[in-house]
Design an enzyme around this catalytic site. Structure first.
Site, PDB file in Angstrom:
ATOM      1  N   LYS A 117     119.120  27.661 -36.427  1.00  0.00           N
ATOM      2  CA  LYS A 117     118.205  26.653 -36.953  1.00  0.00           C
ATOM      3  C   LYS A 117     118.901  25.883 -38.081  1.00  0.00           C
ATOM      4  O   LYS A 117     118.976  26.354 -39.220  1.00  0.00           O
ATOM      5  CB  LYS A 117     116.941  27.328 -37.510  1.00  0.00           C
ATOM      6  CG  LYS A 117     115.884  26.312 -37.902  1.00  0.00           C
ATOM      7  CD  LYS A 117     114.947  26.833 -38.960  1.00  0.00           C
ATOM      8  CE  LYS A 117     115.509  26.773 -40.334  1.00  0.00           C
ATOM      9  NZ  LYS A 117     115.881  25.452 -40.830  1.00  0.00           N
ATOM     10  N   GLY A 174     112.080  23.486 -39.867  1.00  0.00           N
ATOM     11  CA  GLY A 174     111.874  23.760 -41.279  1.00  0.00           C
ATOM     12  C   GLY A 174     111.683  25.243 -41.549  1.00  0.00           C
ATOM     13  O   GLY A 174     112.022  26.101 -40.719  1.00  0.00           O
ATOM     14  N   GLU A 199     123.965  34.299 -47.960  1.00  0.00           N
ATOM     15  CA  GLU A 199     125.015  33.548 -48.669  1.00  0.00           C
ATOM     16  C   GLU A 199     124.295  32.483 -49.478  1.00  0.00           C
ATOM     17  O   GLU A 199     123.839  31.478 -48.922  1.00  0.00           O
ATOM     18  CB  GLU A 199     125.983  32.922 -47.658  1.00  0.00           C
ATOM     19  CG  GLU A 199     126.701  33.926 -46.781  1.00  0.00           C
ATOM     20  CD  GLU A 199     127.596  34.877 -47.554  1.00  0.00           C
ATOM     21  OE1 GLU A 199     128.118  34.486 -48.612  1.00  0.00           O
ATOM     22  OE2 GLU A 199     127.751  36.029 -47.109  1.00  0.00           O
ATOM     23  N   LEU A 200     124.164  32.685 -50.808  1.00  0.00           N
ATOM     24  CA  LEU A 200     123.236  31.879 -51.604  1.00  0.00           C
ATOM     25  C   LEU A 200     123.977  31.012 -52.630  1.00  0.00           C
ATOM     26  O   LEU A 200     125.136  30.689 -52.459  1.00  0.00           O
ATOM     27  CB  LEU A 200     122.200  32.801 -52.245  1.00  0.00           C
ATOM     28  CG  LEU A 200     121.529  33.778 -51.251  1.00  0.00           C
ATOM     29  CD1 LEU A 200     120.572  34.716 -51.965  1.00  0.00           C
ATOM     30  CD2 LEU A 200     120.827  33.033 -50.131  1.00  0.00           C
ATOM     31  N   GLY A 201     123.284  30.663 -53.682  1.00  0.00           N
ATOM     32  CA  GLY A 201     123.794  29.647 -54.611  1.00  0.00           C
ATOM     33  C   GLY A 201     124.800  30.188 -55.618  1.00  0.00           C
ATOM     34  O   GLY A 201     125.199  31.359 -55.582  1.00  0.00           O
ATOM     35  N   GLU A 214     121.727  26.453 -61.375  1.00  0.00           N
ATOM     36  CA  GLU A 214     122.491  25.653 -60.416  1.00  0.00           C
ATOM     37  C   GLU A 214     121.847  24.263 -60.370  1.00  0.00           C
ATOM     38  O   GLU A 214     120.642  24.143 -60.170  1.00  0.00           O
ATOM     39  CB  GLU A 214     122.410  26.317 -59.045  1.00  0.00           C
ATOM     40  CG  GLU A 214     123.171  25.583 -57.976  1.00  0.00           C
ATOM     41  CD  GLU A 214     123.017  26.245 -56.589  1.00  0.00           C
ATOM     42  OE1 GLU A 214     121.869  26.502 -56.176  1.00  0.00           O
ATOM     43  OE2 GLU A 214     124.043  26.489 -55.942  1.00  0.00           O
ATOM     44  N   GLY A 228     121.845  29.395 -47.895  1.00  0.00           N
ATOM     45  CA  GLY A 228     120.928  28.454 -48.538  1.00  0.00           C
ATOM     46  C   GLY A 228     120.620  28.899 -49.951  1.00  0.00           C
ATOM     47  O   GLY A 228     121.417  29.606 -50.587  1.00  0.00           O
ATOM     48  N   SER A 229     119.451  28.506 -50.442  1.00  0.00           N
ATOM     49  CA  SER A 229     119.100  28.759 -51.839  1.00  0.00           C
ATOM     50  C   SER A 229     118.681  30.215 -52.061  1.00  0.00           C
ATOM     51  O   SER A 229     118.285  30.917 -51.115  1.00  0.00           O
ATOM     52  CB  SER A 229     117.940  27.850 -52.237  1.00  0.00           C
ATOM     53  OG  SER A 229     116.801  28.190 -51.474  1.00  0.00           O
ATOM     54  N   PHE A 235     123.118  21.380 -58.468  1.00  0.00           N
ATOM     55  CA  PHE A 235     123.295  20.726 -57.165  1.00  0.00           C
ATOM     56  C   PHE A 235     123.275  19.205 -57.321  1.00  0.00           C
ATOM     57  O   PHE A 235     122.641  18.464 -56.555  1.00  0.00           O
ATOM     58  CB  PHE A 235     122.250  21.202 -56.153  1.00  0.00           C
ATOM     59  CG  PHE A 235     122.893  21.841 -54.931  1.00  0.00           C
ATOM     60  CD1 PHE A 235     123.787  22.886 -55.088  1.00  0.00           C
ATOM     61  CD2 PHE A 235     122.622  21.393 -53.642  1.00  0.00           C
ATOM     62  CE1 PHE A 235     124.412  23.477 -53.995  1.00  0.00           C
ATOM     63  CE2 PHE A 235     123.239  21.975 -52.530  1.00  0.00           C
ATOM     64  CZ  PHE A 235     124.129  23.016 -52.708  1.00  0.00           C
ATOM     65  N   CYS A 237     127.706  25.090 -53.033  1.00  0.00           N
ATOM     66  CA  CYS A 237     127.387  26.364 -53.686  1.00  0.00           C
ATOM     67  C   CYS A 237     128.477  26.779 -54.664  1.00  0.00           C
ATOM     68  O   CYS A 237     128.212  27.402 -55.674  1.00  0.00           O
ATOM     69  CB  CYS A 237     127.181  27.450 -52.637  1.00  0.00           C
ATOM     70  SG  CYS A 237     128.582  27.617 -51.521  1.00  0.00           S
TER      71      CYS A 237
HETATM   72  P1  NAD Z   1     117.180  26.043 -48.772  1.00  0.00           P
HETATM   73  O1  NAD Z   1     117.139  27.515 -49.015  1.00  0.00           O
HETATM   74  O2  NAD Z   1     116.010  25.242 -49.194  1.00  0.00           O
HETATM   75  O3  NAD Z   1     117.413  25.721 -47.217  1.00  0.00           O
HETATM   76  C1  NAD Z   1     118.475  26.309 -46.481  1.00  0.00           C
HETATM   77  C2  NAD Z   1     117.987  26.582 -45.066  1.00  0.00           C
HETATM   78  O4  NAD Z   1     116.963  27.564 -45.113  1.00  0.00           O
HETATM   79  C3  NAD Z   1     117.385  25.365 -44.369  1.00  0.00           C
HETATM   80  O5  NAD Z   1     117.697  25.428 -42.993  1.00  0.00           O
HETATM   81  C4  NAD Z   1     115.889  25.576 -44.582  1.00  0.00           C
HETATM   82  O6  NAD Z   1     115.104  24.931 -43.603  1.00  0.00           O
HETATM   83  C5  NAD Z   1     115.785  27.084 -44.474  1.00  0.00           C
HETATM   84  N1  NAD Z   1     114.664  27.686 -45.189  1.00  0.00           N
HETATM   85  C6  NAD Z   1     114.137  27.314 -46.380  1.00  0.00           C
HETATM   86  N2  NAD Z   1     113.111  28.146 -46.705  1.00  0.00           N
HETATM   87  C7  NAD Z   1     113.024  29.063 -45.714  1.00  0.00           C
HETATM   88  C8  NAD Z   1     112.160  30.169 -45.476  1.00  0.00           C
HETATM   89  N3  NAD Z   1     111.182  30.500 -46.312  1.00  0.00           N
HETATM   90  N4  NAD Z   1     112.352  30.898 -44.348  1.00  0.00           N
HETATM   91  C9  NAD Z   1     113.348  30.587 -43.486  1.00  0.00           C
HETATM   92  N5  NAD Z   1     114.167  29.530 -43.640  1.00  0.00           N
HETATM   93  C10 NAD Z   1     114.012  28.775 -44.749  1.00  0.00           C
HETATM   94  O7  NAD Z   1     118.513  25.535 -49.447  1.00  0.00           O
HETATM   95  P2  NAD Z   1     118.921  24.036 -49.804  1.00  0.00           P
HETATM   96  O8  NAD Z   1     118.400  23.725 -51.152  1.00  0.00           O
HETATM   97  O9  NAD Z   1     118.634  23.118 -48.715  1.00  0.00           O
HETATM   98  O10 NAD Z   1     120.511  24.247 -49.844  1.00  0.00           O
HETATM   99  C11 NAD Z   1     121.203  24.348 -51.006  1.00  0.00           C
HETATM  100  C12 NAD Z   1     121.333  25.785 -51.473  1.00  0.00           C
HETATM  101  O11 NAD Z   1     122.168  26.503 -50.570  1.00  0.00           O
HETATM  102  C13 NAD Z   1     122.011  25.877 -52.813  1.00  0.00           C
HETATM  103  O12 NAD Z   1     121.401  26.865 -53.602  1.00  0.00           O
HETATM  104  C14 NAD Z   1     123.425  26.265 -52.445  1.00  0.00           C
HETATM  105  O13 NAD Z   1     124.134  26.880 -53.482  1.00  0.00           O
HETATM  106  C15 NAD Z   1     123.194  27.164 -51.294  1.00  0.00           C
HETATM  107  N6  NAD Z   1     124.401  27.275 -50.477  1.00  0.00           N
HETATM  108  C16 NAD Z   1     125.058  28.468 -50.410  1.00  0.00           C
HETATM  109  C17 NAD Z   1     126.247  28.573 -49.695  1.00  0.00           C
HETATM  110  C18 NAD Z   1     127.027  29.858 -49.607  1.00  0.00           C
HETATM  111  O14 NAD Z   1     127.846  29.998 -48.704  1.00  0.00           O
HETATM  112  N7  NAD Z   1     126.839  30.812 -50.508  1.00  0.00           N
HETATM  113  C19 NAD Z   1     126.752  27.449 -49.048  1.00  0.00           C
HETATM  114  C20 NAD Z   1     126.045  26.258 -49.152  1.00  0.00           C
HETATM  115  C21 NAD Z   1     124.873  26.184 -49.852  1.00  0.00           C
END
Ligand code: NAD
Length: 490
Positions: A182, A215, A257-259, A385, A235-236, A387, A291
């Site tokens: 997704k 989403g 893998e987060l922020g 963070e 993601g976050s 961003f 990130c």
């Molecule tokens: P986000 O968590 O809002 O979204 C990331 C993904 O998760 C999207 O596909 C989103 O639709 C999905 N998502 C969001 N909430 C969800 C839930 N409750 N259940 C399931 N899926 C859900 O992140 P963002 O703000 O779009 O992306 C930026 C973040 O990602 C930053 O914090 C960044 O540091 C982090 N990031 C980490 C890495 C890494 O490898 N450690 C790489 C890139 C980005």
């Protein structure tokens, strides 16, 4: 940049659809994909909801066993072919990545180059030894083999959509897992359609890879689906925490893998032109939406002023605007909401005593390269963070203070140290509580052969890439073999 050229991508095939065993309509409808710089609609894709995820997961599960039984060399051949197709069609695909994710040309090029590297790394994993002979515990043979989990659910973000999707997808596929992926609904082409097309053309058996943009509701449906065994989430911290909570409740393996809020420590013996260049690249590349972005520049107090001057000069010469013009160093921020969030953090820092030396303003989604000096703990600019393209400078007197300022962070992804004295830098590196340290480089570094990730709010102890992939994308199966069954006491 031109996105009309579609010999390979072929929007006729996928417009308004998602990638199940084939390109099909979803039940949740169709969404436009827009260019964050201009607001122009560049495509439309099928958006998935829980029913679409359930369908994808069931189809993936049905296809998985056959895929896992294929010879590893055949899986590797398909992966390598997909990598070839990504590279061969790079000239057509780069403009799509630029338009959809607001990337300047070099960043979009890195996505193609690293995307192919990650897939080739995965192809090599497919033919790695997959088990151990165990010491005897009685008169029988024991061995343990690494086996796929089954179906892996991949959830990826908007910022490096191609690389951050493909690094999980390819590694999972290599070991014989099927994948339901997704991508973020804002970047479904770079994070989804391109990947579906290369694997479709490479001959991946139908059903093994399912790509459904959607989403949080679609992501959460993956975390409860009984056909999905593992979630690989990038993601976050907020999203990851929710995913871990739901998937944990449903007994799934979770990789997070987060922020990050990553320190670049500049020691008093550093070459300041080079340190300023590292600071600018780490803080401003892709508008700071990485990130591993340099979130904090910790400058030794002896050189802080001279370093700051150089960084301000650089920031003032980095234009922000539409990457398709080919004339800018910084593209757009992904959303208006994120622009507002950046502005709030900058304003709060200034209100609490930080000095704004460059930027701090935006023209629509285009946020200027910004330099804040005198950033201190207790300011959101120090602690969170951002961003966004904001270089936050804080000072320290002793090496121990630089270590303490780094280790107090809620995050622990990456750090960089710039120094003319490698031994001194390595002593610091050993003390930093982060997953990745780069001596004499800024914080944005990644690649297929290194275990990527970090502690605290940066992840849950898992890693991705290099030797970590076999640990994450397979599990153990113990087989014990007696020559013949024997009697028990009763
Ligand atoms: P986000 O968590 O809002 O979204 C990331 C993904 O998760 C999207 O596909 C989103 O639709 C999905 N998502 C969001 N909430 C969800 C839930 N409750 N259940 C399931 N899926 C859900 O992140 P963002 O703000 O779009 O992306 C930026 C973040 O990602 C930053 O914090 C960044 O540091 C982090 N990031 C980490 C890495 C890494 O490898 N450690 C790489 C890139 C980005």
């Amino acid at each position: 940049m031109n996105i009309e050229n579609q010999n390979f991508l072929d929007a006729e095939r996928w417009a308004g659809r998602a990638f199940f065993a084939d390109w099909q309509k979803t039940t949740a409808g169709v969404a436009d994909v827009t260019d964050p710089s201009t607001g122009a609609v560049i495509a439309s894709v099928g958006i998935g909801g829980p029913a679409d995820i359930a369908r994808a997961a069931a189809e993936a599960r049905a296809a998985q066993k056959g895929w896992a039984k294929m010879l590893p060399t055949d899986r590797a051949r398909i992966l390598n072919k997909a990598a070839d197709l990504l590279e061969q069609n790079g000239a057509e695909l780069i403009p799509w990545i630029m338009r959809e994710s607001g990337s300047i040309y070099p960043k979009a090029g890195i996505e193609i180059e690293h995307g192919a590297l990650f897939i080739r790394h995965a192809a090599n994993l497919a033919t790695a030894p997959m088990g151990l002979m165990l010491p005897a515990m009685d008169a029988r043979t024991n061995y343990a083999k690494r086996v796929p989990h089954g179906v892996v659910g991949v959830i990826s973000p908007f910022n490096f959509p191609l690389v951050l999707s493909v690094r999980s997808i390819a590694a999972a596929l290599a070991f014989g897992n099927a994948v339901v992926h997704k991508p973020d609904p804002r970047t479904p082409i770079s994070g989804g359609i391109i990947i579906a097309r290369i694997f479709e053309e490479a001959g991946l058996p139908k059903g093994v890879l399912q790509i459904v943009p959607g989403g949080a509701d679609a992501g959460e449906a993956m975390c409860v689906d009984p056909n999905i065994a593992m979630i690989s989430f990038t993601g976050s911290a907020r999203g990851g925490s929710k995913v871990a909570e739901i998937a944990g409740k449903h007994f799934k393996k979770v990789q997070l893998e987060l922020g990050g809020k990553n320190s670049l420590i500049v020691l008093d013996d550093a070459d300041l032109d080079i340190a300023a260049s590292n600071s600018a690249w780490g803080a401003f590349l892709h508008q700071g939406q990485i990130c591993m972005a340099t979130g904090l520049i910790l400058a030794h107090e002896k050189i802080a002023e001279a370093l700051t001057e150089r960084l301000v000069t650089k920031a003032s010469h980095l234009p922000a605007g539409d990457p398709s013009s080919g004339q800018v160093a910084l593209g757009p921020i992904i959303s208006d909401g994120q622009v507002k969030a950046i502005q709030e953090i900058v304003d709060e820092a200034v209100a609490k005593g930080a000095t704004l030396l460059a930027g701090g303003t935006h023209d629509g989604r285009h946020y200027a390269a910004t330099v804040l000096a005198g950033v201190k703990p207790g300011m959101r600019a120090f602690d969170e963070e951002i961003f966004g393209p904001v270089a936050c400078i804080a000072t320290f007197e002793t090496d121990q203070e630089a270590i303490d300022l780094t280790n107090r962070s809620d995050y622990g992804l990456a750090a960089g140290i710039i120094s003319a004295n490698t031994s001194r830098a390595l002593r610091l590196a050993d003390e930093l509580d982060v997953g990745m340290v780069h001596v004499n480089d800024q914080t944005v570094n990644g690649g297929p052969f290194a275990p990527f990730g970090g502690p605290r709010k940066s992840g849950n102890g898992t890693r991705i890439g290099g030797p970590a992939d076999i640990e994450e994308f397979t599990t153990w199966k113990w087989i014990s073999v007696k020559d013949a069954a024997t009697l028990y006491p009763f």
